[in-house]
Write a protein that holds these residues in place. Structure first.
Motif, short mmCIF file in Angstrom:
data_model
loop_
_atom_site.label_atom_id
_atom_site.label_comp_id
_atom_site.label_asym_id
_atom_site.label_seq_id
_atom_site.Cartn_x
_atom_site.Cartn_y
_atom_site.Cartn_z
N GLN A 126 4.89 9.08 -6.89
CA GLN A 126 6.31 9.08 -6.57
C GLN A 126 6.96 7.72 -6.80
OE1 GLN A 126 5.81 10.57 -2.53
NE2 GLN A 126 6.89 12.46 -3.07
N LEU A 127 6.19 6.64 -6.64
CA LEU A 127 6.75 5.33 -6.91
C LEU A 127 7.25 5.22 -8.35
CD1 LEU A 127 4.42 2.73 -5.12
CD2 LEU A 127 6.70 3.50 -4.45
N ALA A 141 0.85 -1.19 0.00
CA ALA A 141 0.00 0.00 0.00
C ALA A 141 0.88 1.24 0.00
CB ALA A 141 -0.92 0.01 1.22
N THR A 142 0.56 2.22 -0.84
CA THR A 142 1.33 3.44 -0.91
C THR A 142 0.92 4.41 0.20
OG1 THR A 142 -0.26 4.53 -2.39
CG2 THR A 142 1.45 3.18 -3.41
N LYS A 162 7.22 -3.17 0.86
CA LYS A 162 6.15 -2.63 1.70
C LYS A 162 6.62 -1.40 2.46
CE LYS A 162 3.80 -7.07 2.27
NZ LYS A 162 3.40 -8.15 3.20
N ASP A 163 7.86 -1.46 2.95
CA ASP A 163 8.40 -0.32 3.68
C ASP A 163 8.55 0.89 2.77
OD1 ASP A 163 10.12 0.57 6.24
OD2 ASP A 163 11.17 1.20 4.43
N ALA A 164 9.12 0.68 1.58
CA ALA A 164 9.34 1.79 0.66
C ALA A 164 8.02 2.37 0.16
CB ALA A 164 10.20 1.33 -0.51
N SER A 165 7.07 1.52 -0.16
CA SER A 165 5.78 1.98 -0.68
C SER A 165 5.05 2.85 0.34
CB SER A 165 4.90 0.78 -1.06
OG SER A 165 5.50 0.04 -2.09
N ALA A 166 5.18 2.52 1.60
CA ALA A 166 4.49 3.29 2.65
C ALA A 166 5.05 4.69 2.80
CB ALA A 166 4.60 2.55 3.98
#
Length: 260
Positions: free
Chosen positions: A145-146, A88-89, A135-139
């Protein structure tokens, strides 16, 4: 009676030969388990009853037959693992991506990895770290931005993987994050936004062009004075007598009439 005894002896002899042959083959196969081979790019670990006896380099290995000793080979080449991941972003959009991690276990670390993690270290350590990294990066980023900050997303993901794997002496080499995909409604919203932005840019371009054309025409109108127009006409005149009717003058030469 004698013939019957001969047939019985013959059958017993054949049976003994079969048993002997099978036994010899079984012993031969069992003895073959005392020989192993470690290829280049591997480290061999000889164990006995769950205890590590020794490590061996590439080449042929002589050991006690199974189950007295067993040989496990650890790969020390650069390896790759691919995973499809979902997260999830920051703006609560579902994001999917393909993660491809390259890593290696050095020769000096192979024994530690085998002892502490076992041969299934990829499934137990690397894959969970890979999933957690995305998951960490997306949050930390929103969906746009992704895509636009791909380098930053990759760096943060790789940092998370390193924190979870290198403490176990597994070295990460590189990470590729590709095939970003979002939910269908969000994807359509992005496409509509891009189309709208393109239309705005096109309209602005047309407006600026029309404005420049109008300014250019105004400059030309102001610069084309009667004197300049007369000079342009003189420059183009080849000295021919006018052959047409009209009023006024050209180059200050009175217009005549066309001869009949």
């Amino acid at each position: 009676m004698a013939q019957g005894m001969e047939k019985l002896d013959s059958g017993s002899h054949l049976k003994r030969n079969i048993i002997l042959g099978v036994g010899t083959a079984a012993v031969g196969l069992w003895l073959l388990t005392s020989v192993g081979k470690v290829d280049a790019g591997e480290v061999g670990i000889v164990t006995s009853g769950g205890h590590i006896n020794r490590t061996v380099d590439s080449g042929w290995v002589i050991k006690a037959p199974w189950p007295f000793e067993d040989l496990t080979k650890m790969n020390t080449r650069v390896q790759m693992v691919k995973q499809e991941s979902k997260a999830a972003t920051k703006d609560t959009q579902d994001a999917n991506a393909t993660l491809a991690l390259t890593y290696r276990v050095d020769r000096d670390s192979a024994l530690y990895v085998f002892k502490e993690l076992g041969p299934d270290y990829e499934e137990n350590i690397i894959i969970p770290a890979l999933q957690e990294s995305f998951k960490d990066a997306s949050a930390k980023y929103d969906a746009t931005q992704l895509i636009t900050d791909r380098t930053a997303v990759k760096k943060r993901s790789l940092d998370v993987i390193k924190a979870n794997t290198e403490k176990f002496k597994i070295k990460t080499v590189d990470l590729n994050v590709t095939n970003f995909a979002f939910s269908d409604p969000y994807t359509r919203a992005i496409e509509n936004k891009q189309v709208a932005a393109q239309e705005v840019q096109t309209a602005q371009f047309k407006f600026d062009k029309a404005k420049l054309d109008a300014q250019s025409q105004e400059v030309q109108k102001q610069s084309l004075s009667p004197e300049l127009l007369q000079k342009m006409a003189i420059d183009k005149w080849k000295g021919d007598v006018p052959q047409y009717l009209g009023s006024g003058t050209i180059f200050n030469i009175p217009l005549g009439t066309t001869p009949k």
